[in-house]
Enzyme design. Structure first.
Site, PDB file in Angstrom:
ATOM      1  N   LYS A  75       4.636   6.089   6.299  1.00 37.97           N
ATOM      2  CA  LYS A  75       5.427   5.084   5.580  1.00 37.97           C
ATOM      3  C   LYS A  75       6.804   5.656   5.252  1.00 37.97           C
ATOM      4  CE  LYS A  75       5.046   1.920   1.584  1.00 37.97           C
ATOM      5  NZ  LYS A  75       4.208   1.517   0.443  1.00 37.97           N
ATOM      6  N   SER A 150       2.972  -3.338   0.040  1.00 34.03           N
ATOM      7  CA  SER A 150       4.228  -3.006   0.686  1.00 34.03           C
ATOM      8  C   SER A 150       4.080  -2.158   1.947  1.00 34.03           C
ATOM      9  CB  SER A 150       5.125  -2.270  -0.304  1.00 34.03           C
ATOM     10  OG  SER A 150       4.547  -1.024  -0.677  1.00 34.03           O
ATOM     11  N   SER A 174      -0.553  -1.697  -2.705  1.00 36.59           N
ATOM     12  CA  SER A 174       0.243  -1.620  -1.479  1.00 36.59           C
ATOM     13  C   SER A 174      -0.430  -0.937  -0.295  1.00 36.59           C
ATOM     14  CB  SER A 174       1.577  -0.926  -1.757  1.00 36.59           C
ATOM     15  OG  SER A 174       2.420  -1.767  -2.497  1.00 36.59           O
TER      16      SER A 174
END
Length: 483
Positions: A75, A150, A174
């Site tokens: 990420k 997210s 997330s």
């Protein structure tokens, strides 16, 4: 069967080279990512170089760890030395960290092959990955829908087989919510189990890094590699890390499972409810005893979270001032430089949360909002503590719905925030939780079952998740991206 173990065996038997594995992953990204947009950048040269090192070790007869040669997505809010890290924000366009995050450092030492940095909602603020300052990621099961957020890029990449495993961060859901929407395994560990050093901060008392995988055992292997004490993170727990794979058993005899009744009801899709109820029945079949549990403040979590998280974000994001790195807007003086840069560099959702947080912390409102939210947080933790005096693990849906259409909720922030209704209370209490695939709706969209453990209860989560996975076939289904 663990996909990591299977590939590891092929590598040490020299049936396939680490370079060939890396090339296959990169080729898959090239083939499908123009439609998916899971990756903000692909790190092909670094991936091949790391794979060559692994092949050299194997050729020399040196032992390699389970993650050596395994393709992984990272990420893009995790700092990678010498590789651009943007947090999907224009304000960090071109930012190259001068240091490595603890988790990526550990993965490098383990020989894992980073194939790229995955897309996210800007600064990890969002539930659909539509808030990225660069691109919108699609759900591999239906390209017109969102992957969740997210960490939507990481979830989509694993679901689409662009990489075998990935890392995400979880502040209010997330990791777990996109795992549910993309039909993969996603885990948020106990707060402090994994070092946050090098994770770009959103809400420091809530953020935690965790794994995505297509199998529970693979998530356990990845967590094993990244967990552990780190003196560079003052919130890091100094506790021994067990071998999580030793906890994996095919039955649940003697395990007490509590169903969080407060998670069911208003806002929950019927198809999600049916899939979760069927999953609970399967846990009973596997030998678990099932008990109804009430956490009275469970649904108050979302209100407390949207005071606490923005408050912490307003402080954490104050550092982006255009002085040393990132975007710098043209201005006649220092104050203008600050305001113009932040106005231009931050997206709408980030600005919304900074303003919310600044307001909640302001004189005259601190007691009414922030202090009250922290009191509610304590009560939520007490509800969970009470529940764990009766049961070993809690279950509920991961998300109230399956993946929604891109653009469907962008103009309705409150509706978007409700996507994390089931996951947020877990972050407020600092507990570990995992989403495992438990079904599909009529549109062939995945549904996730959330397992919640007590503090440092990761072994129990892996045990329950593994037993459920072994007794079902949901994890065998993959999206068709051949068109």
């Amino acid at each position: 069967m663990s996909l990591i173990r299977a590939l590891h065996q092929q590598l040490i038997d020299q049936e396939i080279s680490a370079v060939a594995v890396a090339q296959a992953s990169l080729a898959r990204i090239e083939a499908v990512d123009d439609r998916l947009k899971s990756f903000l950048q692909v790190t092909a040269p670094q991936a091949i170089a790391q794979a060559e090192k692994v092949d050299a070790q194997i050729a020399a007869g040196e032992p390699i760890g389970l993650l050596a040669g395994i393709p992984i997505g990272i990420k893009d809010n995790l700092c990678t030395k010498g590789i651009v890290t943007t947090c999907a924000s224009q304000i960090l366009r071109g930012f190259v960290p001068p240091y490595e995050s603890t988790v990526t450092e550990k993965l490098q030492k383990a020989g894992a092959v980073m194939v790229g940095k995955t897309n996210l909602d800007e600064f990890a603020m969002g539930s659909s990955t539509e808030n990225s300052g660069y691109q919108v990621t699609a759900n591999p099961w239906d390209l017109t829908r969102v992957p969740g957020g997210s960490s939507g890029g990481s979830a989509a990449a694993v679901a689409a087989d662009e990489c075998l495993i990935a890392l995400g961060s979880d502040t209010g859901g997330s990791i777990r919510q996109p795992a549910s929407l993309c039909g993969v395994v996603g885990m948020k560990p106990t707060y402090g189990l994994v070092s946050r050093f090098g994770l770009v901060a959103y809400a420091s008392s809530l953020d935690q890094i965790g794994p995505f995988a297509r199998r529970v055992e693979d998530a356990a292997i990845l967590l094993q590699a990244i967990a552990g004490h780190d003196s560079r993170d003052s919130t890091s727990l100094d506790v021994p890390i067990p071998d999580y794979t030793q906890a994996l058993k095919p039955d649940l005899k003697g395990v007490k499972v509590g169903v969080i009744m407060d998670a069911f009801g208003e806002g929950l899709d019927d198809t999600v409810n049916e899939a979760v109820q069927t999953a609970i029945a399967k846990l009973r079949e596997l030998g678990a005893t099932i008990e109804e549990i009430h956490c009275p403040r469970f649904r108050s979590g979302i209100a407390a979270y949207y005071v606490i998280a923005p408050s912490e974000a307003s402080a954490n994001l104050a550092r982006y001032d255009a002085v040393r790195y990132g975007l710098r807007a043209e201005a006649d003086n220092l104050m203008e430089m600050y305001t113009h840069t932040r106005a231009k560099g931050f997206g709408a959702e980030v600005k919304r949360r900074i303003m919310l947080g600044t307001y909640a912390l302001s004189a005259g409102y601190y007691d009414a909002y922030y202090l009250k939210a922290q009191k509610v947080r304590t009560l939520i933790k007490q509800d969970f503590d009470q529940a764990f005096t009766k049961v070993d693990v809690l279950v509920c849906p991961t998300a109230p719905t399956t993946a929604f259409k891109a653009g469907e909720k962008t103009d309705d922030p409150l509706s978007m925030y409700l996507s994390d209704l089931m996951t947020i209370p877990v972050n407020l209490a600092g507990l570990p939780a995992m989403s495992v695939p438990c079904g599909f709706d009529d549109n062939n969209l995945p549904i996730g079952l959330q397992l919640v453990g007590n503090v440092l209860g990761e072994e129990m989560l892996f045990r329950v998740g593994y037993a459920y996975e072994q007794a079902t076939t949901w994890h065998d289904r993959q999206p068709d991206l051949s068109a």
